[in-house]
Design an enzyme around this catalytic site. Structure first.
Site, PDB file in Angstrom:
ATOM      1  N   ASP A 532      19.980   6.584   2.672  1.00 13.51           N
ATOM      2  CA  ASP A 532      20.532   7.901   2.371  1.00 13.51           C
ATOM      3  C   ASP A 532      20.087   8.352   0.992  1.00 13.51           C
ATOM      4  O   ASP A 532      19.559   7.574   0.196  1.00 13.51           O
ATOM      5  CB  ASP A 532      22.061   7.873   2.473  1.00 13.51           C
ATOM      6  N   GLU A 612      -8.766 -11.426  11.773  1.00 10.33           N
ATOM      7  CA  GLU A 612      -7.537 -10.710  11.407  1.00 10.33           C
ATOM      8  C   GLU A 612      -7.427 -10.585   9.879  1.00 10.33           C
ATOM      9  O   GLU A 612      -7.010  -9.556   9.350  1.00 10.33           O
ATOM     10  CB  GLU A 612      -6.312 -11.437  11.973  1.00 10.33           C
TER      11      GLU A 612
END
Ligand code: GLA
Length: 729
Positions: A532, A612
């Site tokens: 928030d 990777e």
């Protein structure tokens, strides 16, 4: 000038660059709301209508005028007790036990700069960037006053609202409901856009018509919650990403809240944002006052995209603070999904060495480093380094990691305690628990009573004791359960506890920010359970979700993007199959999705193949190249991932000279038609070169028809295209 008071009309007009907000002190001293929308001049009280409505009472001052009723007039701060039977912004219980409050205009002042709120987070601005309007209303019978605060930030198209209630009467009163922001609309049909969810699937987008009755979302969990986010959008029914009127209300608060949207008997709309009503009952003795957290408001006449961009800009540059506000955050490796509780100092150093080798910049040691915390049953509250587990002191571990060229960060969860901990054994009375009742447990933990200063002081001392042991440049502040058993031994007004708890958290964070000004704090609450605007004042980034699955993250980050800037959304590449969903996604996809946030990794690097690893090195290089565009560019949503088969979004630099388009294919079928994505925000009819392929595109065609995404070769294929303006076709 941002704020104008017209003495004759008794209007207050607040202008931002593209919007106007107007209110008026009417003939009886009520503060009525007149207008919020596109820039407009002059007095707009002609928008008010008066009619004799049955069962809508009339204030005594109106005499025999049956057409004047608070039940129908648009207001700035409606209270219970004036004859307004809609849902109201403020309910006060007076000393005599009555519920009534009749606020009338008393005085006002206008000043340069933006107001601040003691002990609470709030938007800040330089003296020349903002103005403050303070309007004092008072209730004659009780002596109670309401100080309405408006912050106007013209360049940002932002208006903030807060309210201070002062008990200037003689007896004690109780605040039973308080919403600092109320928006009344005399006409129009609107939708209520909210963001609902659950742990590991936060901020899903929901858009419903505001119908007769009240739609209400909120939390009384003590944190803003995974379930509903404390930010809402009110949009004209026909509003889209690019067109139509819409309004945002974002609460700068991290505790329990509620937002209501009501269509009344006369087809008018009222929207409120404020504190939750459950378990909120705040006593104010004579002379005491209460400051409500503020609400950030913005308006756009051109749809949801510019509305989000206004909020992003405001939060990124006028709410987030500190050294990391404007700079790219370090690319981190987090130990949680790499090792969970199962590590040694040696294993951590190995993980750090691999991270350094791949080009990462910070190592974050997550849960499990303190007390005898080898699982989540015990040791929360015992903030002593487990040197036995690490095989060295924390200082030595940090020095080792710093020696590899990596910064060091640490996980903490200061608000919580396990019953199996020394802290609980010594201070069982420090938790939230109701006498004679057994408390509700969650993740085997109880909540420390942060409404008590002595508890906050103690934990603060313990955490500083750890932070002082080495060069710690980041912390992840976690909070892994909802509050319950709301009772504090330190007060005789239990209706204050939930609110005072949040003030305790803010006090702790403010002290931390002051004592360690260079520390980067990432907020977290089991992922995004306290995501928030309040937290952003202390923690410029927040872990977006415990769900690191790239496909789910497309949806979570989509919902998050309506209100919060990309620079705030913690996002990591994790293992495949994903630990939360079991889904397999390509590493490229995980990279593209995580880059649309504060980028990092959270997996066992030792398990990766050489290919990777090379791919990760390349991802880090691209992220560094795009970081500025991603963090500071204008954000556009190009699809709705819960409805469309592709999730797509893009970033455009403020000068529109470059853009980064990202997309993930969310559905795979045989013999698929091409997915076209229409770009946004580019200059019209301008040549842009797509960097990888070198092909030159016409921007109008890209925006009108779109670009075809090459048929996906595997599930969840991602696309990332960098467009740069060039001078010729
Ligand atoms: C929460 C966080 C995770 C991790 C764990 C540790 O769930 O959201 O990222 O830190 O706690 O216990």
């Amino acid at each position: 000038m941002g704020i104008i008071f017209d003495e004759k009309e008794k209007t207050f007009t607040l202008h931002t660059e593209h919007t106007t907000y107007q209110m008026q002190v009417d003939r009886y001293g009520f503060l009525l709301h007149l207008y919020y929308g596109k820039t407009a001049q002059g007095c707009m009280d002609y928008l008010l209508t008066y009619a004799d409505h049955g069962f809508s009472g009339n204030p005594y001052d109106a005499g025999m005028d049956r057409t004047y009723s608070m039940d129908a007039l648009p207001q700035e701060f409606p209270t219970l007790g004036t004859g307004d039977y809609r849902t109201v912004a403020c309910i006060i219980k007076n000393a005599d036990g009555s519920f009534a409050c009749d606020f009338r205009y008393e005085s006002h002042s206008i000043r340069e700069g933006k107001y601040a709120l003691q002990g609470l987070p709030a938007v800040y601005a330089g003296k020349n960037e903002a103005q403050t309007l303070e309007i004092v209303l008072s209730d004659h019978a009780s002596g109670v006053k309401a100080q309405l605060l408006y912050g106007v930030l013209p360049e940002l198209d932002i208006i903030t609202r807060s309210v201070r209630i002062l008990n200037a009467g003689e007896g004690s009163i109780t605040l039973e409901k308080l919403a600092p922001a109320c928006l009344d609309f005399v006409t129009g049909k609107f939708d209520f856009i909210t963001f609902y969810g659950r742990h590991a699937m936060e901020r899903n987008f929901q858009r419903i018509p505001i119908a007769h009755g009240i739609s209400k979302i909120g939390s009384f969990r003590g944190a803003s919650s995974h379930q509903y986010n404390p930010a809402v959008i009110v949009a004209e029914r026909s509003a889209t990403e690019d067109a139509g009127q819409c309004y945002a209300l974002a609460f700068v608060y991290s505790g329990s809240f509620q937002s209501e949207a009501q269509r009344d008997q006369f087809d008018q709309t009222r929207v409120l944002m404020g504190l939750q009503e459950e378990m909120f009952s705040y006593c104010l003795k004579a002379g005491e006052e209460f400051a409500a957290p503020e609400v950030i408001m913005s308006y756009s006449s051109e749809g949801l995209a510019p509305l989000s961009q206004n909020l992003h800009r405001c939060m990124r540059t006028h709410l987030c603070r500190g050294k990391y506000r404007d700079v790219r955050r370090p690319i981190l490796i987090n130990s949680w999904e790499a090792a969970y509780f199962d590590f040694t100092g040696e294993a951590l150093l190995k993980l750090a060495a691999e991270a350094a080798d791949l080009g990462m910049e910070m190592f974050v040691l997550d849960d499990g480093w303190f007390g005898n915390r080898d699982n989540d049953l015990k040791a929360l509250g015992d903030w002593q380094v487990n040197e036995k587990k690490l095989g060295c002191t924390l200082g030595e571990l940090i020095a080792g990691i710093n020696g590899m060229g990596l910064k060091f960060g640490l996980w903490i969860e200061p608000e919580m305690v396990n019953e199996d901990s020394n802290l609980y054994r010594e201070h069982p009375d420090w938790v939230l628990a109701i006498p004679k009742r057994k408390p509700v447990r969650s993740r085997y933990q109880l909540v420390l009573d942060f409404s008590r200063k002595d508890v906050v002081d103690y934990v603060f001392g313990q955490i500083c004791g750890v932070l002082d042991q080495g060069n710690i440049e980041y912390i992840k502040w976690d909070m892994n359960r909802s509050l319950s058993d709301i009772f504090s031994a330190q007060t005789d007004c239990q209706g204050k506890v939930l609110y005072d708890y949040v003030l305790g958290v803010y006090d702790f964070l403010e002290r931390l920010v002051k004592r360690y000004p260079d520390l980067l704090i990432e907020g977290c609450c089991g992922g995004g359970g306290r995501f928030d605007a309040g937290m952003l004042y202390y923690t410029p980034q927040i872990w977006c979700s415990d769900n690191t699955d790239a496909a789910d993250r497309v949806r979570i980050q989509y919902g998050t993007s309506f209100v919060y800037p990309v620079s705030a959304a913690g996002s990591h590449v994790s293992a495949s199959p994903n630990h939360q969903t079991g889904r397999k996604t390509p590493l490229h996809t995980r990279g593209v999705v995580a880059m649309s946030g504060t980028f990092g990794y959270e997996l066992n690097l030792g398990m990766l193949t050489a290919e990777e690893k090379d791919e990760i090195r390349a991802q880090i290089k691209s992220y560094c190249a795009y970081a500025d565009l991603i963090q500071k560019g204008l954000y556009y949503r190009l699809s709705c991932p819960s409805e469309d088969e592709v999730g797509a979004w893009m970033f455009v630099s403020e000068d529109k000279s470059e853009a980064l388009v990202c997309a993930v294919s969310l559905a795979q079928h045989a013999n698929m038609p091409a997915n076209y994505v229409r770009l946004k925000g580019l200059k019209e009819n301008t040549a842009y070169r797509e960097a990888a392929g070198g092909k030159i595109y016409n921007s109008t065609a890209l925006m009108e028809t779109g670009i075809a995404l090459k048929g996906a070769e595997c599930e969840y294929q991602a696309y990332q295209m960098h467009f740069v303006e060039c001078c010729h076709f």
